[in-house]
Scaffold this motif. Structure first.
Motif, mmCIF file in Angstrom:
data_model
loop_
_atom_site.group_PDB
_atom_site.id
_atom_site.type_symbol
_atom_site.label_atom_id
_atom_site.label_comp_id
_atom_site.label_asym_id
_atom_site.label_seq_id
_atom_site.Cartn_x
_atom_site.Cartn_y
_atom_site.Cartn_z
ATOM 1 N N ALA A 182 5.814 -1.947 -10.958
ATOM 2 C CA ALA A 182 5.025 -3.174 -11.145
ATOM 3 C C ALA A 182 3.752 -3.171 -10.302
ATOM 4 O O ALA A 182 2.947 -4.103 -10.404
ATOM 5 N N LEU A 183 3.547 -2.131 -9.494
ATOM 6 C CA LEU A 183 2.260 -1.989 -8.808
ATOM 7 C C LEU A 183 1.110 -1.799 -9.798
ATOM 8 O O LEU A 183 -0.059 -1.897 -9.428
ATOM 9 N N LEU B 108 8.470 -10.771 -10.417
ATOM 10 C CA LEU B 108 8.491 -9.429 -9.843
ATOM 11 C C LEU B 108 8.005 -9.400 -8.398
ATOM 12 O O LEU B 108 8.230 -8.414 -7.692
ATOM 13 N N HIS B 109 7.327 -10.456 -7.961
ATOM 14 C CA HIS B 109 6.847 -10.558 -6.582
ATOM 15 C C HIS B 109 8.048 -10.572 -5.632
ATOM 16 O O HIS B 109 9.086 -11.180 -5.930
ATOM 17 N N THR C 170 -2.422 -10.460 -1.042
ATOM 18 C CA THR C 170 -1.254 -9.584 -0.961
ATOM 19 C C THR C 170 -0.387 -10.026 0.202
ATOM 20 O O THR C 170 -0.857 -10.162 1.331
ATOM 21 N N TYR D 35 0.277 -3.842 -12.026
ATOM 22 C CA TYR D 35 -0.359 -5.133 -12.253
ATOM 23 C C TYR D 35 -1.323 -5.452 -11.106
ATOM 24 O O TYR D 35 -0.951 -5.364 -9.929
ATOM 25 N N GLY E 228 3.862 -7.975 -2.728
ATOM 26 C CA GLY E 228 3.413 -8.515 -4.003
ATOM 27 C C GLY E 228 2.051 -9.156 -3.821
ATOM 28 O O GLY E 228 1.641 -9.466 -2.689
ATOM 29 N N THR E 229 1.342 -9.339 -4.919
ATOM 30 C CA THR E 229 0.018 -9.956 -4.880
ATOM 31 C C THR E 229 -0.043 -11.060 -5.913
ATOM 32 O O THR E 229 0.330 -10.851 -7.080
ATOM 33 N N LEU F 52 9.734 -5.758 -4.900
ATOM 34 C CA LEU F 52 8.875 -5.470 -6.046
ATOM 35 C C LEU F 52 9.302 -4.143 -6.673
ATOM 36 O O LEU F 52 9.297 -3.123 -5.979
ATOM 37 N N THR G 29 0.699 -9.719 -9.447
ATOM 38 C CA THR G 29 2.126 -9.555 -9.698
ATOM 39 C C THR G 29 2.699 -10.761 -10.441
ATOM 40 O O THR G 29 2.543 -11.901 -9.979
#
Length: 373
Positions: free
Chosen positions: A39-40, A49-50, A96, A42, A122-123, A35, A45
């Motif tokens: 991009a944290l 980007l995950h 997550t 968001y 990623g989430t 990631l 995610t």
């Protein structure tokens, strides 16, 4: 192991004292991306980007011919198409995920494998059928012990040819808090190929190795599963002969959204003097995160950050923020999370041979420019 197999699939090993990242590790890093930490920002995610970890090849899947079987110690074996799965009551859960090897490349000595720094997370919002409903439909025998999940990805690892397989205890597989999902959608759209299309497992709170992608079979067994990915890989061990403890739930972690702007090569951050908003995300698979502390002096002092209100997503990360007054010079920023069971990120990480569950606090070098620059 035959000599031919050993030529392409060697044993696990540790890097030598002066050994850099190998061409093989670079090839893994090119396939398995993390990631981008910016991009944290968001809450959820975007799929591209995950983080992605694929053990073998991404299988080509045709939904029109895909079938998921449920068998073993059940009264009514099932053969389910993706359309059949969508006929069951759907659940959407924000979860997550984090790779069990996140942070591996920061260890000394370094286990030679996918060289993650801290970006393997990623989430997403996953939609699917609670696994317990499928098992209830099949009628699980009371003698069941484990539920084994088989993916369509196939390869060789440490000399063992295998389909990717993992198992969960029956109690976990049939639990309601959380629901384990047989998922067919990510962020409201069909699963992308790299995320398990057309069907995957989602196990909230567990490291990524449990979330079997390209799921094609579920089997209930009356003995504990001892396949490679369960009994050999993903164990916390100190040496090769140590049977180790299994890797299961995610240890608490907080990450900073990188402040300021970066140097291209080093990724060191550059800020200007004055108030700098610091923010990031924190999560734990063991219990809800209850606090995040931030340091800007290499961990000598810590300052309580403000957590975003609990939005009811118990298995997803939470936003946090805190203002820092930056002064010219070099600084190291860190954040550490604490969960409701009292688990705290360590300042010194206990080492293990596989490089798993390394939740050492993040270090973010920052240069604050002179006011005149």
């Amino acid at each position: 192991m035959s000599r031919l197999v050993s030529d392409v699939s060697g044993p696990a090993r540790l890097a030598g004292p002066e050994e850099g990242i190998s061409q093989e590790e670079l090839a893994l890093a090119a396939r398995n991306h993390g990631l981008p930490l910016e991009a944290l920002r968001y809450d959820v995610t975007p799929p591209g980007l995950h983080y992605v970890l694929t053990h073998y090849d991404i299988p080509y899947a045709d939904e029109s011919t895909w079938e998921l079987t449920v068998g073993g110690l059940v009264d009514r074996p099932l053969r389910l198409t993706p359309a059949d799965l969508r006929s069951f009551p759907a659940v959407t859960e924000r979860v997550t995920m984090e790779c069990a090897g996140n942070g591996r490349a920061l260890l000394t000595p370094r286990p030679v494998s996918q060289p993650w720094l801290v970006e393997a997370a990623g989430t997403a919002e996953w939609t699917g059928v609670p696994l317990r409903l499928l098992l209830a439909e099949a009628g699980v025998d009371p003698a069941g012990v484990d539920v084994v999940f088989t993916g369509a990805d196939h390869g060789i690892e440490r000399g063992v040819e295998q389909d990717y397989q993992r198992a969960l205890p029956l109690e976990t597989a049939t639990g309601r808090d959380p629901d384990v999902l047989v998922a067919y959608a990510m962020n409201g759209a069909p699963l992308p190929p790299q995320h398990g299309y057309p069907v995957r497992l989602v196990v909230p709170g567990w490291y990524g190795m449990a979330h079997v992608k390209w799921l094609r079979d579920i089997t209930v067994t009356d003995t504990a599963f001892t396949g490679f990915q369960q009994a050999v890989a993903y164990r916390l061990r100190q040496d090769a002969d140590d049977p180790g403890e299994p890797v299961t739930r995610i240890a608490p972690r907080a990450l900073l959204i990188p402040p300021g702007f970066p140097d291209f090569m080093s990724r060191s951050r550059v800020v200007r003097p004055g108030v700098v908003p610091l923010e990031g995300r924190a999560w734990s698979g063991r219990a809800p995160v209850t606090s995040v502390e931030v340091s800007w002096d290499e961990g000598h002092s810590w300052h309580e950050a403000e957590l975003a209100p609990d939005a009811g997503h118990g298995w997803a990360w939470r936003h946090w923020h805190l203002d820092w007054t930056a002064v010219p010079g070099s600084h190291v920023l860190s954040a550490r999370a604490t969960d409701a069971e009292g688990h705290v990120q360590p300042l010194q990480q206990p080492w293990n041979r596989g490089g798993f569950a390394n939740n050492l606090v993040q270090r973010v070098p920052v240069v604050c420019l002179d006011a005149s620059v």
